[in-house]
Scaffold this active site. Structure first.
Site, PDB file in Angstrom:
ATOM      1  N   CYS A 152       0.853  -1.170   0.000  1.00  0.00           N
ATOM      2  CA  CYS A 152       0.000   0.000   0.000  1.00  0.00           C
ATOM      3  C   CYS A 152       0.897   1.231   0.000  1.00  0.00           C
ATOM      4  O   CYS A 152       1.923   1.246   0.693  1.00  0.00           O
ATOM      5  CB  CYS A 152      -0.837  -0.048   1.279  1.00  0.00           C
ATOM      6  SG  CYS A 152      -2.400   0.747   1.100  1.00  0.00           S
ATOM      7  N   LYS A 194       1.524  -9.571   4.994  1.00  0.00           N
ATOM      8  CA  LYS A 194       1.482  -9.995   3.591  1.00  0.00           C
ATOM      9  C   LYS A 194       2.496  -9.177   2.794  1.00  0.00           C
ATOM     10  O   LYS A 194       2.411  -7.943   2.724  1.00  0.00           O
ATOM     11  CB  LYS A 194       0.083  -9.822   3.009  1.00  0.00           C
ATOM     12  CG  LYS A 194       0.038 -10.336   1.568  1.00  0.00           C
ATOM     13  CD  LYS A 194      -1.357 -10.570   1.098  1.00  0.00           C
ATOM     14  CE  LYS A 194      -1.376 -11.126  -0.309  1.00  0.00           C
ATOM     15  NZ  LYS A 194      -2.732 -11.246  -0.826  1.00  0.00           N
ATOM     16  N   ILE A 204       2.475 -14.781  -1.615  1.00  0.00           N
ATOM     17  CA  ILE A 204       2.931 -13.467  -1.986  1.00  0.00           C
ATOM     18  C   ILE A 204       1.756 -12.640  -2.515  1.00  0.00           C
ATOM     19  O   ILE A 204       0.740 -13.190  -2.935  1.00  0.00           O
ATOM     20  CB  ILE A 204       4.024 -13.537  -3.109  1.00  0.00           C
ATOM     21  CG1 ILE A 204       3.486 -14.295  -4.310  1.00  0.00           C
ATOM     22  CG2 ILE A 204       5.325 -14.042  -2.603  1.00  0.00           C
ATOM     23  CD1 ILE A 204       4.394 -14.362  -5.519  1.00  0.00           C
ATOM     24  N   ASN A 205       1.956 -11.346  -2.545  1.00  0.00           N
ATOM     25  CA  ASN A 205       1.027 -10.480  -3.254  1.00  0.00           C
ATOM     26  C   ASN A 205       1.403 -10.505  -4.738  1.00  0.00           C
ATOM     27  O   ASN A 205       2.325 -11.224  -5.129  1.00  0.00           O
ATOM     28  CB  ASN A 205       1.105  -9.058  -2.678  1.00  0.00           C
ATOM     29  CG  ASN A 205      -0.257  -8.359  -2.723  1.00  0.00           C
ATOM     30  OD1 ASN A 205      -0.957  -8.445  -3.740  1.00  0.00           O
ATOM     31  ND2 ASN A 205      -0.622  -7.696  -1.660  1.00  0.00           N
ATOM     32  N   THR A 252      -6.683 -15.853  -8.120  1.00  0.00           N
ATOM     33  CA  THR A 252      -7.179 -15.666  -9.487  1.00  0.00           C
ATOM     34  C   THR A 252      -8.033 -16.841  -9.970  1.00  0.00           C
ATOM     35  O   THR A 252      -9.000 -16.642 -10.714  1.00  0.00           O
ATOM     36  CB  THR A 252      -5.967 -15.457 -10.427  1.00  0.00           C
ATOM     37  OG1 THR A 252      -5.261 -14.310  -9.943  1.00  0.00           O
ATOM     38  CG2 THR A 252      -6.391 -15.214 -11.852  1.00  0.00           C
TER      39      THR A 252
HETATM   40  C1  LIG Z   1      -8.533  -8.736  -8.614  1.00  0.00           C
HETATM   41  C2  LIG Z   1      -7.568  -8.926  -7.476  1.00  0.00           C
HETATM   42  C3  LIG Z   1      -7.726  -8.181  -6.305  1.00  0.00           C
HETATM   43  C4  LIG Z   1      -6.831  -8.346  -5.244  1.00  0.00           C
HETATM   44  N1  LIG Z   1      -7.024  -7.625  -4.093  1.00  0.00           N
HETATM   45  C5  LIG Z   1      -6.171  -7.801  -3.043  1.00  0.00           C
HETATM   46  C6  LIG Z   1      -6.381  -7.115  -1.824  1.00  0.00           C
HETATM   47  O1  LIG Z   1      -7.356  -6.387  -1.622  1.00  0.00           O
HETATM   48  N2  LIG Z   1      -5.459  -7.302  -0.829  1.00  0.00           N
HETATM   49  C7  LIG Z   1      -4.386  -8.138  -0.957  1.00  0.00           C
HETATM   50  O2  LIG Z   1      -3.606  -8.277  -0.015  1.00  0.00           O
HETATM   51  N3  LIG Z   1      -4.196  -8.835  -2.098  1.00  0.00           N
HETATM   52  C8  LIG Z   1      -5.051  -8.686  -3.142  1.00  0.00           C
HETATM   53  N4  LIG Z   1      -4.860  -9.411  -4.292  1.00  0.00           N
HETATM   54  C9  LIG Z   1      -3.733 -10.353  -4.366  1.00  0.00           C
HETATM   55  C10 LIG Z   1      -4.186 -11.785  -4.063  1.00  0.00           C
HETATM   56  O3  LIG Z   1      -4.698 -11.908  -2.753  1.00  0.00           O
HETATM   57  C11 LIG Z   1      -2.999 -12.778  -4.238  1.00  0.00           C
HETATM   58  O4  LIG Z   1      -2.001 -12.471  -3.296  1.00  0.00           O
HETATM   59  C12 LIG Z   1      -2.389 -12.733  -5.634  1.00  0.00           C
HETATM   60  O5  LIG Z   1      -3.375 -12.532  -6.620  1.00  0.00           O
HETATM   61  C13 LIG Z   1      -1.620 -14.003  -5.961  1.00  0.00           C
HETATM   62  O6  LIG Z   1      -2.452 -15.140  -5.902  1.00  0.00           O
HETATM   63  P1  LIG Z   1      -3.161 -15.788  -7.221  1.00  0.00           P
HETATM   64  O7  LIG Z   1      -2.087 -15.943  -8.252  1.00  0.00           O
HETATM   65  O8  LIG Z   1      -3.731 -17.075  -6.739  1.00  0.00           O
HETATM   66  O9  LIG Z   1      -4.205 -14.822  -7.653  1.00  0.00           O
HETATM   67  C14 LIG Z   1      -5.750  -9.267  -5.353  1.00  0.00           C
HETATM   68  C15 LIG Z   1      -5.605 -10.014  -6.537  1.00  0.00           C
HETATM   69  C16 LIG Z   1      -6.494  -9.870  -7.577  1.00  0.00           C
HETATM   70  C17 LIG Z   1      -6.312 -10.706  -8.818  1.00  0.00           C
END
Ligand SMILES: Cc1cc2nc3c(=O)[nH]c(=O)nc-3n(C[C@H](O)[C@H](O)[C@H](O)COP(=O)(O)O)c2cc1C
Length: 321
Positions: A131, A168, A194-195, A270
């Site tokens: 952030c 995170k 990870i984020n 995702t």
């Molecule tokens: C549309 C979208 C919104 C997200 N919003 C947040 C959020 O509000 N806070 C956060 O910590 N991570 C957020 N993320 C990150 C996810 O929680 C996750 O860490 C990241 O997408 C990797 O995982 P994945 O490959 O399974 O999506 C977001 C991801 C996506 C795709």
């Protein structure tokens, strides 16, 4: 006999280790049409901020090879609406809720943690450090060990002692262990890794960036090897600190990979957008993977890829080594 799927996140016990990742299941209502939210290990909320926010301008989603870019931003109703409307609804459905918080100043994080501490039913707090820090020219807290640590210190100081605090982290750093180390030293009970990774797409037709915000967070299967590497490094550095592994999990086998790297639980992000019932499917597939390995408990496989006996070696695994 099916494996014992119970998972621990610090003091919190979950019935299973498959969570819904922050931002990918909204506040749970959308998911509830497809899965019983009470059967998801825990639902991690979209990051909640002090005030309502509209997020970034559109377009803010773009498909990429084996992944997607999003620049949704921290859109949300703010903490008051979350506590009045979303959290009670989730708890009434029997869900376990990890509340993700985000702030633009150390004070905002502290205020959010204090509000959550006055609320019953919060399983854990996940501190989204990706952030922009309004007091540091918009630099992300997650990019600087000291700033990340200072956020965790105030959240840990403001949160009720029995609510685990997870930091995170962003993979967009040269040394994720340095950031993790600052967070653990500042009182984080666990790490969430990870984020998304910062990415960009340009449309050759228009010769302009695809996303209105130019950059976006890359997620999906494309980032899974980065998640595996980060979880591995954090587990090696802090063998007793619980980790929520997130990044590109699509199947039970992907989940198993993150557990073997050292995650105590995993979060599906995702993939929920492709398959809203992904959490229950991944759990079922993970149970099948564990049965094939002869593991009695999911906890038996955590960190096993490191080759040190963190726990008992599952029978099936023992045969393979
Ligand atoms: C549309 C979208 C919104 C997200 N919003 C947040 C959020 O509000 N806070 C956060 O910590 N991570 C957020 N993320 C990150 C996810 O929680 C996750 O860490 C990241 O997408 C990797 O995982 P994945 O490959 O399974 O999506 C977001 C991801 C996506 C795709």
């Amino acid at each position: 006999m099916p494996a014992d799927m119970r998972a621990r996140l610090g003091q919190a016990e979950l019935p299973n280790p498959v969570l819904a990742a922050a931002g990918c299941a909204g506040a749970g209502r959308e998911l509830a049409q497809f899965v019983d939210v009470a059967r998801v290990g825990a639902l991690i909320s979209k990051s909640i901020m002090a005030e309502p926010r509209t997020g970034n301008p559109t377009p803010r989603l773009a498909e990429t090879p084996s992944g997607m870019l999003n620049s949704v931003g921290l859109q949300g109703p703010g903490i008051d609406a979350f506590l009045q409307r979303d959290l009670p609804w989730l708890l009434s459905r029997g869900a376990r809720v990890v509340v993700s918080i985000a702030g633009q100043s150390v004070r905002e994080y502290a205020g959010l943690a204090a509000r959550l501490s006055d609320t019953a039913g919060v399983t854990a707090i996940e501190v989204n450090l990706s952030c922009p820090n309004a007091e540091d020219a918009g630099r992300l807290f997650a990019l600087d060990p000291q700033r990340a640590g200072s956020v965790i210190a105030v959240v840990r100081g403001s949160a009720r002692y029995d609510i685990p605090v997870f930091a995170k982290l962003s993979p967009d750093v040269t040394d994720i262990v340095a950031v993790a180390s600052a967070c653990v030293a500042s009182g984080a009970d666990g790490l969430s890794l990870i984020n998304t990774l910062l990415g960009m797409a340009i449309d050759p037709g228009t010769m302009r960036p695809v996303l209105a915000g130019k950059y976006g967070g890359l997620s999906g299967p494309a980032i899974r090897p980065v998640a595996v590497r980060c979880v591995w490094q954090a587990r090696a550095a802090f063998p007793t600190v619980p980790i929520i592994g997130t990044g590109g999990v699509r199947t039970g086998r992907d989940a198993l990979e993150l557990l073997l790297a050292g995650a105590s639980a995993i979060a599906v992000g995702t993939e929920i957008m492709h398959d809203p019932s992904a959490c229950s499917r991944v759990l079922r597939e993970l149970e099948e993977e564990l049965a094939a390995l002869g593991a009695d408990r999911v906890s038996d496989v955590i960190g096993q890829a490191h080759g040190q006996a963190g726990g008992r070696v599952p029978r099936g695994l023992a045969r393979r080594v």
